[in-house]
Design an enzyme around this catalytic site. Sequence first.
Site, PDB file in Angstrom:
ATOM      1  N   HIS A   1      10.179  -4.598   0.902  1.00 22.21           N
ATOM      2  CA  HIS A   1       9.972  -4.018   2.060  1.00 22.21           C
ATOM      3  C   HIS A   1       8.607  -4.616   2.393  1.00 22.21           C
ATOM      4  O   HIS A   1       8.029  -5.355   1.492  1.00 22.21           O
ATOM      5  CB  HIS A   1       9.703  -2.543   2.062  1.00 22.21           C
ATOM      6  CG  HIS A   1       8.761  -1.914   1.033  1.00 22.21           C
ATOM      7  ND1 HIS A   1       8.773  -2.027  -0.346  1.00 22.21           N
ATOM      8  CD2 HIS A   1       7.349  -1.830   1.254  1.00 22.21           C
ATOM      9  CE1 HIS A   1       7.517  -1.776  -0.760  1.00 22.21           C
ATOM     10  NE2 HIS A   1       6.839  -1.676   0.125  1.00 22.21           N
TER      11      HIS A   1
ATOM     12  N   ASP B   1       4.935  -3.345   4.401  1.00 24.56           N
ATOM     13  CA  ASP B   1       4.273  -2.086   4.690  1.00 24.56           C
ATOM     14  C   ASP B   1       3.874  -2.102   6.254  1.00 24.56           C
ATOM     15  O   ASP B   1       3.579  -3.135   6.865  1.00 24.56           O
ATOM     16  CB  ASP B   1       2.864  -2.082   3.876  1.00 24.56           C
ATOM     17  CG  ASP B   1       3.198  -1.870   2.331  1.00 24.56           C
ATOM     18  OD1 ASP B   1       4.345  -1.523   2.204  1.00 24.56           O
ATOM     19  OD2 ASP B   1       2.213  -2.367   1.675  1.00 24.56           O
TER      20      ASP B   1
ATOM     21  N   HIS C   1       7.630  -7.373  -0.465  1.00 20.25           N
ATOM     22  CA  HIS C   1       7.337  -6.954  -1.997  1.00 20.25           C
ATOM     23  C   HIS C   1       8.142  -5.926  -2.396  1.00 20.25           C
ATOM     24  O   HIS C   1       8.905  -5.228  -1.705  1.00 20.25           O
ATOM     25  CB  HIS C   1       5.751  -6.822  -2.420  1.00 20.25           C
ATOM     26  CG  HIS C   1       5.369  -5.417  -0.981  1.00 20.25           C
ATOM     27  ND1 HIS C   1       5.009  -5.505   0.097  1.00 20.25           N
ATOM     28  CD2 HIS C   1       5.006  -4.209  -1.399  1.00 20.25           C
ATOM     29  CE1 HIS C   1       4.678  -4.491   0.690  1.00 20.25           C
ATOM     30  NE2 HIS C   1       4.656  -3.460  -0.246  1.00 20.25           N
TER      31      HIS C   1
ATOM     32  N   ARG D   1       5.045   3.211 -15.419  1.00 17.90           N
ATOM     33  CA  ARG D   1       4.013   2.358 -14.382  1.00 17.90           C
ATOM     34  C   ARG D   1       3.710   3.334 -13.455  1.00 17.90           C
ATOM     35  O   ARG D   1       4.295   3.775 -13.018  1.00 17.90           O
ATOM     36  CB  ARG D   1       4.808   1.214 -14.108  1.00 17.90           C
ATOM     37  CG  ARG D   1       3.861   0.389 -13.256  1.00 17.90           C
ATOM     38  CD  ARG D   1       4.294  -1.013 -12.905  1.00 17.90           C
ATOM     39  NE  ARG D   1       3.434  -1.609 -11.849  1.00 17.90           N
ATOM     40  CZ  ARG D   1       3.696  -1.599 -10.426  1.00 17.90           C
ATOM     41  NH1 ARG D   1       4.887  -0.919  -9.743  1.00 17.90           N
ATOM     42  NH2 ARG D   1       2.946  -2.231  -9.588  1.00 17.90           N
TER      43      ARG D   1
END
Length: 350
Positions: free
Chosen positions: A225, A227, A282, A292
């Site tokens: 996607h 941002d 990203h 994570r």
Amino acid sequence: MPPIAKEICIGNLGNLQTLPDSFTWELTSADSVIPPSSAAVKESIPVIDLSDPDHVTTNLIGNACHTWGAFQIANHGISQKLLDEIESLSKTLFDMPSEKKLETASSEKGVSGYGEPRISSFFEKKMWSEGFTIADGSYRNHFITLWPHDHINNCRIIEEYKDEMEKLANRLMSSILGSLGVTVDDIEWGQKPGNSGSKVGRGAIRLNHYPVCPEPERAMGLAAHTDTTILTILHQSNTGGLQVFREESGWVNVEPSPGILVVNIGDLFHILSNGKIPSVVHRAKVNHTRSRISIAYLWCGPAGDDVEIKPIPKIIGPVGQSLYRSVTWKEYLQIKYKVFDKAFDAIRTR
Ligand SMILES: C=C1C[C@]23C[C@@]1(O)CC[C@H]2[C@@]12CCC[C@@](C)(C(=O)O1)[C@H]2[C@@H]3C(=O)O
Ligand SMILES: O=C(O)CCC(=O)C(=O)O
Ligand SMILES: [Fe+2]
């Protein structure tokens, strides 16, 4: 009688021993990172030291934005203590029982609360992650639910993080504009009284958690996607997973380093720059042995709902043409969550 299929809840993913079909992505070779044999394997987004003189950082930031639409920053002024505090707050939150987390579920995707990423509705398969969005003050009530005795300190961490990140975002925006030969005063809303500087900010925080995954190669933490921001500042815990995409390089890992933050150019900066700098595509991959955490500060600028986002006239130049029509942030967000990766096409003028 066949066993009754248990509902798979994102709050419990870390306990699963196999990857359910609904979480299994059909990934092709184009989806993997460059093979280790490739010469380009060492390629990654540059780390820029913000304590260097302004003309040096502006130049480096400009190059990174044009090439990648992203860069990393060192000596950014955000204290390690604050980064550790927000990371530890996130860990405590995601370690809670699923039922507790669900008590704070966001009523609607994209507003404050616990849940799947807002982009999940555009993908057939489910993402191997959970998150908590802080988009307005309503997160405080959720924090009271989560931490009846400790919410005051946790709210303090969030407010401090937002304030510090907003200052940094303003500083980075000035630098990026500088690399394009303009200043914040060349943006219409940059000159509006009360809207200039960092006084009226629009920033959201997304706490992301990617649990350990039994089959990481076939799973996706957060799908590809861009941002919907001017820029995003990302703190990642010490486990890798973030990848950025560049036509010439394919998917490239952005390995975490202590104290280093990642800066992603978002859609709104791409519009302001009249398409001169890309908003970076990203995604986040997951890990077989380590969970994570990442914390994204999603900054939409000193812009109120009614503020028009459009290419900066000085960047277009006297004979150039505007690539995009003017949109308010609210309108653009609506378009994005209707057509997703076709949002630029929807506002293109030619
Ligand atoms: C301000 C926003 C950006 C965001 C949508 C939102 O309204 C609040 C959540 C944000 C987030 C965080 C995780 C990744 C992302 C793509 C998503 O699904 O929700 C972003 C959204 C965005 O940038 O469009
Ligand atoms: O977890 C990551 O590294 C990426 C997070 C992200 O892209 C986001 O929150 O917008
Ligand atoms: Fe993102």
